[in-house]
Design a protein around this motif. Structure first.
Motif, mmCIF file in Angstrom:
data_model
loop_
_atom_site.group_PDB
_atom_site.id
_atom_site.type_symbol
_atom_site.label_atom_id
_atom_site.label_comp_id
_atom_site.label_asym_id
_atom_site.label_seq_id
_atom_site.Cartn_x
_atom_site.Cartn_y
_atom_site.Cartn_z
ATOM 1 N N ALA A 165 -4.509 -20.174 -32.303
ATOM 2 C CA ALA A 165 -5.399 -19.115 -32.791
ATOM 3 C C ALA A 165 -4.662 -17.787 -32.950
ATOM 4 O O ALA A 165 -5.230 -16.825 -33.469
ATOM 5 C CB ALA A 165 -6.562 -18.932 -31.825
ATOM 6 N N VAL A 237 -12.571 -15.509 -32.863
ATOM 7 C CA VAL A 237 -11.973 -16.837 -32.729
ATOM 8 C C VAL A 237 -13.011 -17.804 -32.154
ATOM 9 O O VAL A 237 -13.684 -17.475 -31.177
ATOM 10 C CB VAL A 237 -10.757 -16.819 -31.760
ATOM 11 N N THR A 255 -18.435 -17.440 -36.899
ATOM 12 C CA THR A 255 -17.120 -16.783 -36.893
ATOM 13 C C THR A 255 -17.102 -15.744 -38.004
ATOM 14 O O THR A 255 -17.496 -16.026 -39.138
ATOM 15 C CB THR A 255 -16.007 -17.819 -37.104
ATOM 16 N N CYS A 260 -10.827 -16.957 -37.132
ATOM 17 C CA CYS A 260 -10.087 -18.217 -36.998
ATOM 18 C C CYS A 260 -10.901 -19.236 -36.193
ATOM 19 O O CYS A 260 -11.538 -18.881 -35.207
ATOM 20 C CB CYS A 260 -8.766 -17.943 -36.274
ATOM 21 N N ARG A 284 -9.865 -19.083 -41.375
ATOM 22 C CA ARG A 284 -8.682 -19.897 -41.115
ATOM 23 C C ARG A 284 -9.120 -20.996 -40.158
ATOM 24 O O ARG A 284 -9.563 -20.702 -39.040
ATOM 25 C CB ARG A 284 -7.613 -19.016 -40.457
#
Ligand code: ZN
Ligand code: ZN
Length: 342
Positions: A165, A237, A255, A260, A284
């Motif tokens: 992460a 995260v 998120t 991420c 991501r």
């Protein structure tokens, strides 16, 4: 030197047995007297289904990859006889393109304890005596609590996930699914300076453990998370540790844009994957697999008390009772981490 050793062997679905074997040490590597091991999800999979994912056991295989012990014989001077060691269950080849790039967890010829991913299967550490590469031995002080130190392997998995992460210091963290790995992720995120750690799970018992290990807020999985969905999401995260397809979809919702998501749990396919949301929020999403140098860090963190995982310790059995131990470990209403004593 030849010794006899008793090993916990899985032969197939619900077929586990203690067998007697011989170990011959010829001066290569380190001979470790295994003192303790922990039953992990993959051990349970081999026991309950005879396989993990697509990897079925092809022949009787010694279970276990979370083990510690003491040095009986060794070929290197930094290890002393009687020295306690945590055993890194990964034996990478050291020569392939991934090993040369320090991505040893992606080794093309990885021999990982107690795994049917290679053919033939690689035996695990669930035995009284085992010869390992000396580099797999990470020493620790004998005064430390073995019940704690044997958590090094699952903690290493979590530290690797944190690194995937890009770290969590000062970040808002969501942990979806707080089985043993999710709980250790909570503890590791807290120790790494996460600003807030919020968890969800279907089990109130699991959530209570997560709170014990440092979660700020816990939510039942079917609780509405409207607050966390607002303004394109709340968390910097998210760690998805349940492996449930709908849980990843939830992570995508909560998120924040440009955040991420680390997929930790072994998940299945998602029928209607919300690709547009991933694109539009520029999320991501990364996988994570085992660990590299994090194993040594995990031993250090446990030794220094940075993390205390004992809340996850659900009891111990003699290796002779491996069948009972596996059955108990499989009862998620009662057990988290069950240990075997050799
Ligand atoms: Zn494990
Ligand atoms: Zn390699």
């Amino acid at each position: 030197m030849t010794l006899s050793t008793h090993s916990c062997v899985v032969k197939g679905k619900h077929e586990v047995e203690v067998i007697s074997q011989r170990v011959t040490y010829q001066g290569e590597g380190t001979l470790v007297k295994i003192s303790r091991g922990v039953i992990c999800g993959s051990d349970l999979h081999y026991y309950q289904h005879g396989k993990v994912g697509n990897y079925a056991i092809q022949m009787p295989m010694i279970l276990g990859h979370e083990v510690i012990g003491t040095v009986e014989k060794t070929n290197i001077s930094v290890l002393k006889l009687g020295q306690k060691v945590a055993i890194n269950p990964s034996k990478a080849c050291g020569e392939c393109q991934y090993c040369l790039a320090d991505d040893t967890n992606q080794c093309l010829a990885m021999r990982f304890f107690g795994s049917a991913m290679m053919c033939p299967d690689v035996d695990g550490g669930g035995t009284q005596y085992k010869i390992v590469d000396s580099a797999q031995c990470v020493p620790f002080e004998s005064s430390l609590d073995d019940r704690i130190m044997v958590f090094a392997e699952p903690l290493a998995v979590c530290l690797h996930a944190l690194n995937q992460a890009g770290g969590v210091a000062d970040k808002r963290v969501f942990v979806s699914g707080v089985g043993p790995i999710g709980c250790l992720l909570v503890a590791a995120a807290k120790a790494s300076g996460a600003k807030e750690i919020i968890c969800s799970d279907i089990s109130a018992r699991a959530l209570a453990l997560a709170e014990n290990l440092g979660a700020s807020v816990t939510l039942l999985a079917d609780d509405e998370m409207m607050f966390y969905r607002a303004q394109k999401g709340f968390f910097d995260v998210s760690f998805e540790a349940s492996g449930h397809p709908s849980a990843l979809t939830r992570c995508i919702d909560v998120t924040r844009a440009k955040g991420c998501i680390v997929q930790v749990g072994m998940g299945g396919d998602i029928p209607q994957f919300p690709m547009m949301t991933v694109i539009a929020k520029a999320l991501r999403i990364v996988g994570t697999f085992r660990f590299t140098h994090e194993f040594t860090t995990a031993v250090e963190w446990l030794a220094s008390g940075t993390i205390n995982p004992l809340a996850l310790f659900s009891g111990e059995y003699s290796y002779r009772e491996v069948d009972e131990a596996l059955q108990f470990a499989g009862d998620k209403q009662r057990a988290s981490k069950v240990q075997l004593v050799f």
